[in-house]
Design a protein around this motif. Structure first.
Motif, PDB file in Angstrom:
ATOM      1  N   GLU A   1     -20.444 -31.757 -18.941  1.00  0.00           N
ATOM      2  CA  GLU A   1     -19.511 -31.822 -20.065  1.00  0.00           C
ATOM      3  C   GLU A   1     -19.109 -30.403 -20.448  1.00  0.00           C
ATOM      4  N   VAL A   2     -17.832 -30.185 -20.638  1.00  0.00           N
ATOM      5  CA  VAL A   2     -17.312 -28.964 -21.234  1.00  0.00           C
ATOM      6  C   VAL A   2     -16.379 -29.393 -22.352  1.00  0.00           C
ATOM      7  N   VAL A   3     -16.810 -29.165 -23.593  1.00  0.00           N
ATOM      8  CA  VAL A   3     -16.087 -29.694 -24.754  1.00  0.00           C
ATOM      9  C   VAL A   3     -15.957 -28.590 -25.794  1.00  0.00           C
ATOM     10  N   SER A   4     -14.718 -28.352 -26.266  1.00  0.00           N
ATOM     11  CA  SER A   4     -14.521 -27.343 -27.308  1.00  0.00           C
ATOM     12  C   SER A   4     -15.063 -27.864 -28.637  1.00  0.00           C
ATOM     13  N   MET A   5     -15.390 -26.928 -29.517  1.00  0.00           N
ATOM     14  CA  MET A   5     -15.940 -27.300 -30.820  1.00  0.00           C
ATOM     15  C   MET A   5     -15.165 -26.566 -31.907  1.00  0.00           C
ATOM     16  N   PRO A   6     -15.251 -27.015 -33.155  1.00  0.00           N
ATOM     17  CA  PRO A   6     -14.525 -26.343 -34.242  1.00  0.00           C
ATOM     18  C   PRO A   6     -14.992 -24.893 -34.404  1.00  0.00           C
ATOM     19  N   ASP A   7     -14.070 -24.003 -34.712  1.00  0.00           N
ATOM     20  CA  ASP A   7     -14.398 -22.585 -34.867  1.00  0.00           C
ATOM     21  C   ASP A   7     -15.418 -22.359 -35.974  1.00  0.00           C
ATOM     22  N   GLU A   8     -15.354 -23.189 -37.014  1.00  0.00           N
ATOM     23  CA  GLU A   8     -16.212 -22.972 -38.170  1.00  0.00           C
ATOM     24  C   GLU A   8     -17.612 -23.568 -37.993  1.00  0.00           C
ATOM     25  N   LEU A   9     -17.908 -24.121 -36.822  1.00  0.00           N
ATOM     26  CA  LEU A   9     -19.240 -24.701 -36.637  1.00  0.00           C
ATOM     27  C   LEU A   9     -20.311 -23.614 -36.557  1.00  0.00           C
ATOM     28  N   PHE A  10     -20.010 -22.517 -35.857  1.00  0.00           N
ATOM     29  CA  PHE A  10     -20.941 -21.396 -35.771  1.00  0.00           C
ATOM     30  C   PHE A  10     -20.219 -20.128 -36.193  1.00  0.00           C
ATOM     31  N   PHE A  11     -20.868 -19.369 -37.054  1.00  0.00           N
ATOM     32  CA  PHE A  11     -20.308 -18.105 -37.496  1.00  0.00           C
ATOM     33  C   PHE A  11     -20.990 -16.948 -36.765  1.00  0.00           C
ATOM     34  N   ASP A  12     -20.446 -15.750 -36.955  1.00  0.00           N
ATOM     35  CA  ASP A  12     -20.939 -14.589 -36.222  1.00  0.00           C
ATOM     36  C   ASP A  12     -22.213 -14.010 -36.821  1.00  0.00           C
ATOM     37  N   GLN A  13     -22.557 -14.450 -38.031  1.00  0.00           N
ATOM     38  CA  GLN A  13     -23.671 -13.818 -38.735  1.00  0.00           C
ATOM     39  C   GLN A  13     -24.655 -14.864 -39.247  1.00  0.00           C
ATOM     40  N   ALA A  14     -25.932 -14.485 -39.255  1.00  0.00           N
ATOM     41  CA  ALA A  14     -26.993 -15.294 -39.840  1.00  0.00           C
ATOM     42  C   ALA A  14     -27.971 -14.332 -40.501  1.00  0.00           C
ATOM     43  N   LEU A  15     -28.990 -14.884 -41.149  1.00  0.00           N
ATOM     44  CA  LEU A  15     -29.997 -14.052 -41.809  1.00  0.00           C
ATOM     45  C   LEU A  15     -31.192 -13.884 -40.889  1.00  0.00           C
ATOM     46  N   ALA A  16     -31.459 -12.642 -40.485  1.00  0.00           N
ATOM     47  CA  ALA A  16     -32.650 -12.361 -39.687  1.00  0.00           C
ATOM     48  C   ALA A  16     -33.859 -12.256 -40.604  1.00  0.00           C
ATOM     49  N   LEU A  17     -35.018 -12.604 -40.083  1.00  0.00           N
ATOM     50  CA  LEU A  17     -36.247 -12.580 -40.866  1.00  0.00           C
ATOM     51  C   LEU A  17     -37.151 -11.441 -40.401  1.00  0.00           C
ATOM     52  N   HIS A  18     -37.992 -11.013 -41.305  1.00  0.00           N
ATOM     53  CA  HIS A  18     -39.081 -10.053 -41.010  1.00  0.00           C
ATOM     54  C   HIS A  18     -38.595  -8.704 -40.511  1.00  0.00           C
ATOM     55  N   PRO A  19     -38.053  -7.851 -41.413  1.00  0.00           N
ATOM     56  CA  PRO A  19     -37.713  -8.149 -42.796  1.00  0.00           C
ATOM     57  C   PRO A  19     -36.345  -8.807 -42.878  1.00  0.00           C
ATOM     58  N   PRO A  20     -36.026  -9.444 -44.005  1.00  0.00           N
ATOM     59  CA  PRO A  20     -34.738 -10.127 -44.119  1.00  0.00           C
ATOM     60  C   PRO A  20     -33.578  -9.151 -44.094  1.00  0.00           C
ATOM     61  N   ALA A  21     -32.595  -9.433 -43.252  1.00  0.00           N
ATOM     62  CA  ALA A  21     -31.412  -8.578 -43.132  1.00  0.00           C
ATOM     63  C   ALA A  21     -30.344  -9.368 -42.388  1.00  0.00           C
ATOM     64  N   PRO A  22     -29.064  -9.080 -42.634  1.00  0.00           N
ATOM     65  CA  PRO A  22     -28.000  -9.781 -41.898  1.00  0.00           C
ATOM     66  C   PRO A  22     -28.082  -9.496 -40.405  1.00  0.00           C
ATOM     67  N   PHE A  23     -27.848 -10.512 -39.604  1.00  0.00           N
ATOM     68  CA  PHE A  23     -27.828 -10.374 -38.143  1.00  0.00           C
ATOM     69  C   PHE A  23     -26.414 -10.711 -37.689  1.00  0.00           C
ATOM     70  N   SER A  24     -25.720  -9.745 -37.100  1.00  0.00           N
ATOM     71  CA  SER A  24     -24.341  -9.940 -36.663  1.00  0.00           C
ATOM     72  C   SER A  24     -24.254  -9.960 -35.142  1.00  0.00           C
ATOM     73  N   GLY A  25     -23.150 -10.491 -34.640  1.00  0.00           N
ATOM     74  CA  GLY A  25     -22.910 -10.482 -33.200  1.00  0.00           C
ATOM     75  C   GLY A  25     -23.282 -11.764 -32.496  1.00  0.00           C
ATOM     76  N   LEU A  26     -23.465 -12.862 -33.232  1.00  0.00           N
ATOM     77  CA  LEU A  26     -23.854 -14.122 -32.595  1.00  0.00           C
ATOM     78  C   LEU A  26     -22.765 -14.649 -31.664  1.00  0.00           C
ATOM     79  N   SER A  27     -21.505 -14.316 -31.948  1.00  0.00           N
ATOM     80  CA  SER A  27     -20.416 -14.824 -31.114  1.00  0.00           C
ATOM     81  C   SER A  27     -20.488 -14.286 -29.692  1.00  0.00           C
ATOM     82  N   GLU A  28     -21.180 -13.162 -29.493  1.00  0.00           N
ATOM     83  CA  GLU A  28     -21.292 -12.584 -28.155  1.00  0.00           C
ATOM     84  C   GLU A  28     -22.482 -13.142 -27.378  1.00  0.00           C
TER      85      GLU A  28
END
Length: 851
Positions: free
Chosen positions: A185-212
């Protein structure tokens, strides 16, 4: 009359028709499905369409937009009753490297789903076939075989960001074997389903670059609800029941409402998760659980070599009114969400909410844990969660399976990459030409300034890929033996190592020399050419800590020299590396001698001496310079032991200069490690030296009880060691929770004084905590009580303190008022002066036989 009735009937029919149209519109608006632009459902090797979970799969030989390069592939089919599902009745077997090319209309993240089942009687040993699957950029499977797999069939789901007009999926058989696949299966998904940033833990800080990065779905749970297949999800996802992952099954009770009660807010849709997921949940406890406050914990086996994207789904379907449910969420030993009040975020009940995190697995565990439990600060004993998704994140080699890159499987895979190679070659050539001209110019400048520089070139010091440079820094590099030198005005920043020197010292970062893994990166043991043992800390580019921490560590340790602080020997910043070189601490971190390893247990005297050494190091930081330094990450893994078990404080990447004389605190973002964080600092973002004192209090309890600062698997009242141990301390029963290996060897008076010290350190407010000087005095006193107990008779214990026969304690009468007995000593410049001052304080307590 008949005409009138007929007219009324016509009007009634029109009215009913109108309401039906409106109803149909509302139904379509409420349940409109996302329609993907790219929607390939391929039944590989099949001669006819196959319907599976409400979706129709088309034969790979008949799809108009699919280009396959399958070489001498073989088609097999089976009608055996052993085949688990119709989608697995056919397969395409590859005897050589083969690929499918999918034309992509909508760039962005796509689901890539692969189905594998070794079809029986295929003429090939498919169970032993070693399969490798790669895309243009990512390794999905590396030499997978059913021989080592526990299931009879396998389904893999990936989320890949496609940024070109095609997606090529290549299947590579191992030498002398074959590869195969049953469906794709190769199926496109909505752009807003996953964003480029999340919260990294230990220590807490923004994690960017998920789209790559690429994701692989590892777990997706409908918590408290039944299994949902692709037919029940607008994006074709499957949601498993959570029961088999619960740490204690009887610790939960199921909660559910009608899916129609779920009210999606703006930004959350059925594509985020179906309303059937949000309409069910797990809540705390039932009659079978002795402690109704027991955390709900899910345990998941994972690969410790990867990071994980974690999405938590919540929906308060159990409360009767707003603000009546407050709870904490833990991922591994980290507090992911503290004091979470869903209704204060959503302003209503039964409203979905989700939160994304990035987490690493503990280096000493193959499990990832997620827990929810009541907030200890709230008088509410309940917690809930509705859904959970855990996805593996591709590593630095862009692999989701093993440590091989795409290039190792496809060295010259496509014209696209050849084109890129030509472009890169041209750019590199141009840069090389410019560099050559610049080099000639530098040589000319060097020749003209040779007499003033004594033949040594003046270079700038780039930090981590030239992204940032040290302020006011210039380096003078000269190799002598194995050495390089660096100068910064009058400040010596230590030795600058070449990357080759680091490689030689660490045997090319041999994993057998690995000492540990921290927030900054991996630490290896090394040996210089002169035989000096060193510790090499290599920065991880994907770590939460980076250039700022690297620079802080160098600048701080270049100014600090103390017997109880780890010495920085030098650093290396070549080839976009961030490497710190320290003196080697032969006995490693304090934590490894407390729990989690098979090392011999420390005696009570050793533990006191280690705590005293660490306290001296922190006291020096707070008082030894013109402006105090706050460590900000005091914990047992940052207290290292040398070959004589002398404690030294390490890891200054998060350190901060303390407040000026006219200030009471430093306002700064919260950094540190959960479980050790000063609650006042966490709430107010106001940092003081007393924040280190609180963290050190946690260390003291950890030393006594030999367990982690946070352990969400335990019952709620035991999760946080500070709160748990303090409850026993206030009852005067600290001996009931101390390390069992210490029983019978600890003097009660020494333990009492140790407990009082920790209790004062863990005071809620910084103003009520002692200074590190007072803590040091206290611990020295506890050690003297322990040592003297073996050679002197103890007087009966009274309500003020435990004391020794014949010793006048009038000089100690102000101790409980936090009067420092070593104020004014010149610990900033002389360790011996500190020791002498401390000895003077205890001149009346010294054991005549010496320590």
């Amino acid at each position: 009359m008949v005409l009138l009735v007929m007219m009324m009937m016509v009007k009634l029919v029109k009215l009913v028709s109108f309401f039906l149209v409106v109803l149909l519109f509302l139904v379509n608006a409420s349940f409109a499905l996302y329609t993907p632009l790219d929607n390939y459902l391929i039944a590989c090797g099949s001669s006819q369409n196959i319907t599976f979970q409400g979706h129709t799969f088309v034969p790979d030989s008949q799809h108009s937009s699919l280009v396959s390069k399958t070489g001498d592939s073989i088609v097999v089919t089976s009608n055996s009753r052993l085949v688990p599902f119709p989608i697995y009745q056919s397969a395409r077997i590859f005897t050589e490297k083969s690929s499918y090319t999918f034309e992509i209309e909508q760039e962005g993240r796509h689901w890539l789903r692969l189905y594998f089942y070794p079809v029986p009687n295929s003429g090939h040993d498919l169970i032993s076939a070693a399969i490798t699957v790669v895309t243009d950029d990512f390794v999905l499977l590396s030499n997978f075989t059913f021989r080592n797999y526990k299931g009879s069939y396998m389904f893999k789901e990936y989320a890949i960001n496609v940024t070109s007009e095609t997606l090529i999926v290549t299947f590579i058989p191992s030498i002398g074997s074959v590869a195969f696949v049953n469906a794709i299966e190769v199926v496109s998904m909505p752009d807003e389903l996953f964003f480029d940033q999340a919260l990294a833990l230990h220590p807490p800080a923004p994690f960017s670059g998920l789209s790559e990065l690429a994701f692989e779905t590892v777990y997706r749970l409908n918590i408290g609800g039944s299994f949902l297949n692709a037919q029940n999800d607008t994006l074709g996802r499957t949601w498993d029941n959570d029961l088999k992952y619960l740490h204690v099954n009887s610790s939960v009770t199921n909660v559910s409402v009608s899916p129609s009660n779920i009210k999606y807010p703006k930004g959350v849709t059925a594509e985020t998760a179906p309303n059937s997921v949000y309409a069910t949940a797990e809540a705390m406890g039932n009659a079978n659980v002795a402690n109704s406050n027991f955390n709900i914990t899910w345990v998941f086996p994972v690969d410790r070599n990867f990071s994980y994207f974690i999405r938590l789904h919540f929906c308060d379907i159990m409360s009767k009114s707003l603000n009546t449910l407050v709870f904490n969420v833990y991922i591994n030993n980290d507090t992911a969400l503290g004091s979470l009040d869903l209704s204060s975020i959503t302003n209503d009940l039964a409203v979905p909410y989700y939160k994304d995190f990035v987490s690493n697995v503990s280096v000493d565990s193959d499990n990832l844990t997620v827990s929810v439990g009541p907030d200890t600060m709230a008088d509410i004993t309940n917690a809930t969660m509705s859904g959970l998704e855990i996805m593996k994140i591709s590593n630095a080699l862009k692999s989701l399976d093993g440590f091989s890159s795409v290039e190792s499987f496809l060295p010259s895979s496509s014209s696209k990459k050849n084109t890129i190679g030509i472009i890169v070659g041209c750019v590199v050539g141009a840069v090389a030409a410019i560099a050559f001209v610049g080099l000639c110019y530098c040589c000319l400048v060097q020749r003209n300034s040779k007499s003033t520089q004594q033949g040594r070139p003046l270079l700038s010091l780039p930090l981590y890929g030239n992204s940032q440079t040290m302020t006011k820094m210039s380096t003078i590099s000269q190799k002598s033996g194995t050495a390089s030198c660096i100068s910064l005005s009058s400040i010596n920043l230590g030795r600058v190592f070449t990357f080759q020197e680091i490689l030689d010292a660490s045997n090319k970062f041999d994993e057998r020399l690995l000492l540990g893994v921290g927030g900054f990166g991996r630490v290896y043991k090394g040996t210089l050419e002169d035989g000096t043992n060193i510790a090499v800390k290599r920065g991880n580019p994907r770590s939460e800590q980076g250039i700022a921490e690297f620079r802080t560590e160098i600048e701080m340790l270049s100014k600090l020299r103390h017997r109880h602080l780890v010495s920085l020997i030098g650093y290396c910043d070549e080839r976009s590396e961030m490497i710190l070189v320290y003196e080697c601490m032969a006995n490693g971190p304090l934590r490894s001698h407390l729990y989690g390893t098979d090392l011999p247990p420390l005696s009570w005297k050793q533990r006191l001496e280690i705590c005293i050494g660490a306290a001296r190091g922190l006291h020096y930081l707070h008082t030894g310079a013109s402006q105090s330094i706050i460590h900000r990450d005091v914990k047992t893994t940052n207290i290292l032991l040398d070959d004589n078990f002398v404690a030294k404080v390490a890891d200054f990447g998060l350190s901060k200069t303390g407040p000026a004389l006219d200030q009471t605190h430093v306002s700064t973002a919260v950094k540190g490690s959960f479980g050790y964080l000063d609650p006042e600092y966490f709430r107010r973002q106001q940092l003081t030296e007393k924040s280190d004192v609180y963290s050190f209090g946690v260390v003291l309890m950890e030393v006594l009880c030999t367990r982690p600062a946070l352990n969400p698997v335990l019952p709620r009242d035991q999760v946080n060691i500070a709160e748990w141990a303090m409850s026993w301390q206030k009852k005067g029963m600290l001996d009931q929770i101390m390390d069992q290996k210490l029983i019978g060897s600890v003097n009660p008076a020494s333990l009492k004084k140790f407990g009082e010290t920790a209790e004062k350190c863990l005071a809620e407010y910084g103003v009520d905590r002692p200074s590190m000087g007072d803590v040091l005095w206290n611990l020295e006193y506890a050690l003297q009580l322990q040592e003297t107990a073996s050679s002197a008779l103890m007087e009966p214990e009274d309500n003020s303190t435990n004391h020794i026969t014949g010793i006048q304690l009038t000089t100690l009468q102000n101790f409980d008022n936090s009067v420092s007995m070593i104020d004014g000593e010149n610990s900033a410049t002389d360790d011996d002066a500190e020791d002498a001052a401390t000895s003077a304080v205890f001149s009346q307590l010294v054991n005549p036989h010496g320590r």
